[in-house]
Design a protein around this motif. Structure first.
Motif, PDB file in Angstrom:
ATOM      1  N   ASN A 175     -48.389 -11.170 -32.866  1.00  0.00           N
ATOM      2  CA  ASN A 175     -48.016 -10.018 -33.603  1.00  0.00           C
ATOM      3  C   ASN A 175     -47.509  -8.908 -32.998  1.00  0.00           C
ATOM      4  O   ASN A 175     -47.089  -7.892 -33.238  1.00  0.00           O
ATOM      5  CB  ASN A 175     -49.226  -9.650 -34.511  1.00  0.00           C
TER       6      ASN A 175
ATOM      7  N   ALA B 106     -52.020 -15.262 -33.158  1.00  0.00           N
ATOM      8  CA  ALA B 106     -51.538 -14.198 -33.545  1.00  0.00           C
ATOM      9  C   ALA B 106     -51.938 -13.122 -33.151  1.00  0.00           C
ATOM     10  O   ALA B 106     -51.300 -11.872 -32.904  1.00  0.00           O
ATOM     11  CB  ALA B 106     -51.920 -13.861 -35.292  1.00  0.00           C
TER      12      ALA B 106
ATOM     13  N   SER C 290     -52.525 -14.297 -40.500  1.00  0.00           N
ATOM     14  CA  SER C 290     -51.812 -13.013 -40.750  1.00  0.00           C
ATOM     15  C   SER C 290     -51.481 -12.485 -42.023  1.00  0.00           C
ATOM     16  O   SER C 290     -51.009 -13.198 -42.737  1.00  0.00           O
ATOM     17  CB  SER C 290     -50.623 -13.003 -39.665  1.00  0.00           C
TER      18      SER C 290
ATOM     19  N   TYR D 127     -53.613  -9.284 -37.983  1.00  0.00           N
ATOM     20  CA  TYR D 127     -54.453 -10.484 -37.877  1.00  0.00           C
ATOM     21  C   TYR D 127     -55.859 -10.586 -38.281  1.00  0.00           C
ATOM     22  O   TYR D 127     -56.444  -9.642 -37.863  1.00  0.00           O
ATOM     23  CB  TYR D 127     -54.099 -11.257 -36.271  1.00  0.00           C
TER      24      TYR D 127
END
Length: 324
Positions: A103, A99, A222, A212
């Motif tokens: 993300n 992540a 997350s 995250y």
């Protein structure tokens, strides 16, 4: 309206350990031009330079394509209430999602869908010394109003100084209106925007939390509500039409590049971890499912072997005793 989390889940499934990012880069090269009209993607030495639309100046967002976790072809993505986690059903254990910074890549994708005019850059090798941003074409950013990166753990941090490097101006911070999004100004560590400033980037930049937790570990997760709040702030920042000039004037003191996170060795036994989890639960009975997930995330590092499912079981057992 829910964000397209099927795209984020796909990013989590693509393994992209530093130095082995080819699949992620190829996926993005094929996906990004399809997100809107007038999008061009140029791959130069594994850095992806993305431009959408034509303008005198552009909002700009960056991310990196590599992850710390080793490649695991058996990673599945589970959505549990307000949380995404990775799980290997062959080994029956939680695994990392990467992540950090998938993300951030997700924020780049959302921005390309949402904004008619935008610049973005996706750097390779951030986790092994900001390799992509160290060698990228700095002229790409000459017509950018500012540079935003979403590569910070948690859900509330706005990094105005990274590894001792001043990233931004008071004017830019004020116009970001952080109070509206429950973000706060703080200091951070090395990442790509820090490297860009060290190389002479002449506009304000920042790095913000993108939801995250426990990055670089098998216990990474997350938090969906934090991802959505990050997107709200990202939309606001990328809507700013002013150009925020800012030049970093380095001090004579040498900047030490600290690692983004030190992963502590877990030495506690499972029994001690469970006892600690029970103590936390005793102090926090009567929570909603969402608050229970947040409680698990907040104290996760103290009992890394206790999964969210096990934590909920312990919680329900204790809560039922109290009710009876």
């Amino acid at each position: 309206m829910e964000l397209p989390y099927n795209i984020l889940a796909r990013l989590y499934k693509i393994q992209s350990k530093s130095g082995s990012e080819a699949k992620m880069i190829q996926y993005l090269e094929s996906l990004l031009p399809l997100l809107g009209e007038g999008i061009t993607v140029v791959n130069d030495k594994n850095n992806l330079y993305v431009t959408k639309g034509q303008a005198d100046t552009y909002p700009c967002i960056v991310a990196h394509t590599d992850q710390v976790q080793a490649i695991n072809k058996n990673t599945d993505v589970l959505r549990m209430d307000d949380l995404f986690v990775g799980f290997d059903f062959h080994k029956k254990q939680q695994v990392g999602l990467g992540a950090d910074d998938k993300n951030g890549i997700f924020m780049v994708i959302l921005a390309l869908i949402h904004f008619p005019v935008l610049k973005a850059c996706l750097f390779h090798g951030e986790e092994t010394g900001c390799l992509g941003s160290t060698t990228c074409d700095l002229d790409f950013f000459n017509d950018c109003r500012y540079v935003l990166q979403c590569d910070r753990k948690g859900g509330n941090d706005f990094i105005s100084k990274g590894a001792g490097v001043e990233l931004t101006s008071d004017e830019f911070i004020q116009d970001c209106q952080l109070d509206l999004f429950d973000y706060k100004v703080t200091d951070g560590l090395i990442t790509d925007v820090v490297t860009l400033k060290q190389r002479g980037l002449k506009v304000a930049c920042c790095n913000i939390s993108c939801g995250y937790y426990n990055p670089h570990t098998d216990y990474e997760s997350s938090k969906i509500s934090d991802i959505e709040r990050c997107w709200s702030l990202t939309k606001h920042i990328l809507s700013l039409e002013n150009t925020y000039k800012h030049i970093y004037a380095p001090k004579i003191v040498k900047v030490v590049k600290a690692p983004k996170m030190m992963v502590k060795n877990v030495t506690k036994s499972k029994k001690l971890q469970e006892a600690y989890a029970k103590r936390i639960i005793n102090k926090n009975l009567g929570l909603s499912d969402s608050d229970l997930v947040s409680l698990w995330i907040e104290h996760r590092s103290k009992f890394p072997s206790i999964s969210l499912i096990q934590f909920k079981r312990l919680y329900n057992e204790k809560n039922s005793i109290k009710i009876s």
